[in-house]
Design a protein around this motif. Sequence first.
Motif, PDB file in Angstrom:
ATOM      1  N   PHE A  79       0.854  -1.184   0.000  1.00  0.00           N
ATOM      2  CA  PHE A  79       0.000   0.000   0.000  1.00  0.00           C
ATOM      3  C   PHE A  79       0.889   1.233   0.000  1.00  0.00           C
ATOM      4  O   PHE A  79       2.101   1.159   0.241  1.00  0.00           O
ATOM      5  N   ASP A  80       0.285   2.386  -0.291  1.00  0.00           N
ATOM      6  CA  ASP A  80       0.983   3.663  -0.328  1.00  0.00           C
ATOM      7  C   ASP A  80       0.277   4.656   0.574  1.00  0.00           C
ATOM      8  O   ASP A  80      -0.960   4.703   0.620  1.00  0.00           O
ATOM      9  N   THR A  81       1.055   5.474   1.277  1.00  0.00           N
ATOM     10  CA  THR A  81       0.507   6.596   2.026  1.00  0.00           C
ATOM     11  C   THR A  81       1.611   7.592   2.302  1.00  0.00           C
ATOM     12  O   THR A  81       2.774   7.215   2.498  1.00  0.00           O
ATOM     13  N   HIS A  82       1.280   8.871   2.266  1.00  0.00           N
ATOM     14  CA  HIS A  82       2.205   9.965   2.569  1.00  0.00           C
ATOM     15  C   HIS A  82       3.486   9.873   1.743  1.00  0.00           C
ATOM     16  O   HIS A  82       4.581  10.214   2.222  1.00  0.00           O
ATOM     17  N   GLY A  83       3.365   9.407   0.508  1.00  0.00           N
ATOM     18  CA  GLY A  83       4.513   9.346  -0.366  1.00  0.00           C
ATOM     19  C   GLY A  83       5.449   8.181  -0.143  1.00  0.00           C
ATOM     20  O   GLY A  83       6.502   8.100  -0.781  1.00  0.00           O
ATOM     21  N   VAL A  84       5.081   7.268   0.754  1.00  0.00           N
ATOM     22  CA  VAL A  84       5.903   6.094   1.065  1.00  0.00           C
ATOM     23  C   VAL A  84       5.199   4.851   0.543  1.00  0.00           C
ATOM     24  O   VAL A  84       3.968   4.723   0.662  1.00  0.00           O
ATOM     25  N   HIS A  85       5.959   3.927  -0.026  1.00  0.00           N
ATOM     26  CA  HIS A  85       5.404   2.657  -0.499  1.00  0.00           C
ATOM     27  C   HIS A  85       5.768   1.566   0.513  1.00  0.00           C
ATOM     28  O   HIS A  85       6.947   1.371   0.844  1.00  0.00           O
ATOM     29  N   PHE A  86       4.752   0.863   0.997  1.00  0.00           N
ATOM     30  CA  PHE A  86       4.929  -0.186   1.992  1.00  0.00           C
ATOM     31  C   PHE A  86       4.666  -1.552   1.367  1.00  0.00           C
ATOM     32  O   PHE A  86       3.696  -1.721   0.612  1.00  0.00           O
ATOM     33  N   ILE A  87       5.512  -2.517   1.711  1.00  0.00           N
ATOM     34  CA  ILE A  87       5.367  -3.893   1.234  1.00  0.00           C
ATOM     35  C   ILE A  87       5.390  -4.814   2.452  1.00  0.00           C
ATOM     36  O   ILE A  87       6.326  -4.756   3.263  1.00  0.00           O
ATOM     37  N   ALA A  88       4.374  -5.635   2.600  1.00  0.00           N
ATOM     38  CA  ALA A  88       4.291  -6.599   3.701  1.00  0.00           C
ATOM     39  C   ALA A  88       4.486  -7.998   3.139  1.00  0.00           C
ATOM     40  O   ALA A  88       3.708  -8.446   2.299  1.00  0.00           O
ATOM     41  N   LEU A  89       5.532  -8.680   3.598  1.00  0.00           N
ATOM     42  CA  LEU A  89       5.913  -9.980   3.062  1.00  0.00           C
ATOM     43  C   LEU A  89       5.711 -11.083   4.088  1.00  0.00           C
ATOM     44  O   LEU A  89       5.707 -10.845   5.300  1.00  0.00           O
ATOM     45  N   VAL A  90       5.574 -12.308   3.597  1.00  0.00           N
ATOM     46  CA  VAL A  90       5.376 -13.488   4.441  1.00  0.00           C
ATOM     47  C   VAL A  90       6.526 -14.453   4.177  1.00  0.00           C
ATOM     48  O   VAL A  90       6.648 -14.998   3.080  1.00  0.00           O
ATOM     49  N   ASN A  91       7.369 -14.672   5.179  1.00  0.00           N
ATOM     50  CA  ASN A  91       8.503 -15.597   5.017  1.00  0.00           C
ATOM     51  C   ASN A  91       8.525 -16.657   6.109  1.00  0.00           C
ATOM     52  O   ASN A  91       9.584 -17.160   6.483  1.00  0.00           O
TER      53      ASN A  91
END
Length: 329
Positions: free
Chosen positions: A176-188
């Motif tokens: 997702f994106d918010t406040h100009g930052v791109h976030f990635i949530a991964l499952v390992n």
Amino acid sequence: MNQYPDKHSDAPGADLDQQAGEHGMTRRQLIRHAGWFGGAVVLTIAGGEVISHVANARGAAATTAAGDSNALRFVQISDSHIGFQGPANMNVAGSFTEAINQVNSLRFRPQFVMHSGDLTHLSTAGQFDQVKEMMTGLRTERVFTVPGEHDSIGDSGRAYRRTFGRGTLGDGWYSFDTHGVHFIALVNTVNLEKLGHLGTEQIDFVRKDVAGLPSDTPIVVFSHIPLFAMYPQWGWSTDDALKVLAYLRRFSSVTCLNGHVHQLFTKSEGNITFHSATTTAYPLPKPGQGPAPVPQVVPAGRLKDALGIRTVAYRQGTEVLAVKEEKLA
């Protein structure tokens, strides 16, 4: 359940249904890179270079972003292990409640809270229901999660995804994106024998996910197990992480936040900085100190010194990201 805006959207969500150190690192190098319990880690991002230092736990991590109503501010909590019973912490629900209260007493209301895995200890339906109910008390717009290996016991994470995985892909990954930052949530934490593992489908997701982003986009990656080789002998590493990190090398600023190891650690590799978070449940030994990472009993009255939360602030346009560790003590 993960609750987050559509990809490339800033729209807020409202529901909650949602030896030591790195292998081969000397102890002196470890001390230089790590503040095990407490201490604020400040990241300054300027001109594509990431500079970090360990600062005083009481306010030295403050930046202009901290007092800016337009700043992005979020909290990372990790490893609550609801359902654990043992002398290392006889009341993990109580310490998790204290962590929630600490989030709610911050001088700001975070835009979101991320729980970076091991929400439960044995991945039972009752434990998932309990931690979900507890997190409804967080005063925040959204709550996100990624699973730990303790959230995948016996069923490859299906119970976790039933409770927390709405809107996610595959085993529970998303962005997702918010406040100009791109976030990635991964499952390992699902397909692992000894080390963490992402798998080709998830790696391809990252490739496609970042393909259209400008190189000056700040990237923040969440995972449970570290994406660097912190201590592979204990499974504190992800065997195919380099394949994902290769897609992130072109970005000027990448921050990877993980749990799993129950202690603070920071490490930089070029444009990528890794931060391991502490826990709200119980400490684990430092890498290599003992035959295995088992819950540690600390002296009476000192447990809260080893537990805590992490706050992060970012003000768009200033290229400053502040990461601050807050003890429960």
